[in-house]
Design a protein around this motif. Sequence first.
Motif, mmCIF file in Angstrom:
data_model
loop_
_atom_site.group_PDB
_atom_site.id
_atom_site.type_symbol
_atom_site.label_atom_id
_atom_site.label_comp_id
_atom_site.label_asym_id
_atom_site.label_seq_id
_atom_site.Cartn_x
_atom_site.Cartn_y
_atom_site.Cartn_z
ATOM 1 N N ALA A 251 63.546 18.235 62.855
ATOM 2 C CA ALA A 251 64.790 18.336 63.622
ATOM 3 C C ALA A 251 65.719 17.169 63.337
ATOM 4 C CB ALA A 251 64.463 18.407 65.116
ATOM 5 N N THR A 257 69.294 23.211 63.203
ATOM 6 C CA THR A 257 67.981 23.856 63.111
ATOM 7 C C THR A 257 68.149 25.331 63.438
ATOM 8 O OG1 THR A 257 66.690 21.880 63.654
ATOM 9 C CG2 THR A 257 65.679 24.010 64.148
ATOM 10 N N VAL A 259 66.238 28.919 64.047
ATOM 11 C CA VAL A 259 64.983 29.626 64.324
ATOM 12 C C VAL A 259 65.193 31.085 63.925
ATOM 13 C CG1 VAL A 259 63.256 30.220 66.058
ATOM 14 C CG2 VAL A 259 64.540 28.070 66.255
ATOM 15 N N ALA A 272 63.179 23.419 67.880
ATOM 16 C CA ALA A 272 64.521 23.642 68.440
ATOM 17 C C ALA A 272 64.790 22.718 69.619
ATOM 18 C CB ALA A 272 64.667 25.105 68.865
ATOM 19 N N HIS A 273 63.795 22.510 70.453
ATOM 20 C CA HIS A 273 63.974 21.635 71.617
ATOM 21 C C HIS A 273 64.158 20.184 71.183
ATOM 22 C CE1 HIS A 273 61.698 24.908 74.061
ATOM 23 N NE2 HIS A 273 62.994 25.137 74.030
ATOM 24 N N VAL A 282 71.619 23.997 67.297
ATOM 25 C CA VAL A 282 70.502 24.940 67.161
ATOM 26 C C VAL A 282 71.063 26.342 67.007
ATOM 27 C CG1 VAL A 282 68.428 25.896 68.240
ATOM 28 C CG2 VAL A 282 69.020 23.468 68.586
ATOM 29 N N ALA A 284 69.920 30.565 66.324
ATOM 30 C CA ALA A 284 68.826 31.531 66.420
ATOM 31 C C ALA A 284 69.290 32.860 65.849
ATOM 32 C CB ALA A 284 68.365 31.701 67.862
ATOM 33 N N CYS A 297 63.496 33.758 69.971
ATOM 34 C CA CYS A 297 64.897 33.618 69.577
ATOM 35 C C CYS A 297 65.818 34.124 70.691
ATOM 36 C CB CYS A 297 65.161 34.403 68.293
ATOM 37 S SG CYS A 297 64.311 33.751 66.846
ATOM 38 N N LEU A 300 66.035 31.617 73.490
ATOM 39 C CA LEU A 300 66.964 30.525 73.198
ATOM 40 C C LEU A 300 68.404 30.967 73.402
ATOM 41 C CD1 LEU A 300 65.394 29.033 69.919
ATOM 42 C CD2 LEU A 300 65.421 27.948 72.180
ATOM 43 N N SER A 305 70.548 27.751 74.755
ATOM 44 C CA SER A 305 70.041 26.636 73.960
ATOM 45 C C SER A 305 70.418 26.757 72.493
ATOM 46 C CB SER A 305 68.514 26.545 74.075
ATOM 47 O OG SER A 305 68.110 26.451 75.415
ATOM 48 N N ALA A 306 70.798 27.958 72.072
ATOM 49 C CA ALA A 306 71.100 28.197 70.664
ATOM 50 C C ALA A 306 72.316 29.103 70.536
ATOM 51 C CB ALA A 306 69.897 28.844 69.964
#
Length: 327
Positions: A251, A257, A259, A272-273, A282, A284, A297, A300, A305-306
Amino acid sequence: MSGVQPDLLRSRAALSRLFEPSDNVGLALVAAAGPIDALRIATGSLRAGNLLIREMTEELVSAGISGRGSSLAEALTRWAPRVPDLAPDRDLATISRAGGELLVPEDPRWPEALRDLGLGMPLCLWARGDLSRGLPVLSRTAAVVGSRDSTGYGASVAGDLAAGLVVRGWSVVSGGAYGIDAQAHRAALATGGAGAVPTIAVMACGADRYYPAGNEDLLREVVRRGILLSEVPPGSSPTRWRFLQRNRIIAALSAVTVVVEARWRSGALNTAHHAAALGREVGAVPGSVYSANSAGCHRLLRDGSAVCVTDAAEVIELGGPIGAASD
């Protein structure tokens, strides 16, 4: 070795065998005393004074870790059984025979992006591959990670993403595992790149080992045309803890990053975290709502988060501003 003092190299090599990745007390000791004196203290040939212990505590507290006065004493007991096994000259000779070398933070080729890990920055990196140009800059590096038991869909998307990134002059970072990792490395190597390091594999075992065994041919090609890295010394076996800890390096090396596929609970989500905690972007890749391999995915994406990404251009758009700001 870029003029790095031999004693400093030997000390960091020994400490990488003495401490497990992200041993916070050990890393605080190195931060407070420097690697040479830290090794002397950790092996019992030098006593730590009260001032040093206070400095260690401050390092831990500033990193958000509760420091206790007895932490060093407890750590010395924990490290003692490993002291007889320390043989830094042997480890340095082993990596040299494998065509590699030890990178340390005092080396100008050290990736500055790793300093964003703060106290969690690796003590060193055992490296194999062409380091003549150093590691790729953060603004041109993306991680592509995902499930070991990838589907055909996931493998296809990972390959397209990696190839598209390399064509645009980016380097692809992953973990050398089966599934999405392997496909990302494979596609990056197949695509090549004019003057760029196509791919970097960050391992959870010693850099002299090819793990998993089924990826040996692929990892040999990574060494030949890319870069293979590990924070643990030659001969080290992979463990669950080391897999989780190496994810922070993946990361940190990457502006973004991605996913590609991940189950509800997956090591790829751990990467990812780590990226999010570092302020990295991040991405996905969405999949079928019926596929367990895409549940992570979608998790996230739903949590915010993504960001949804579907091709290399979107990955570069997502990662570019962060990378440019962090060069």
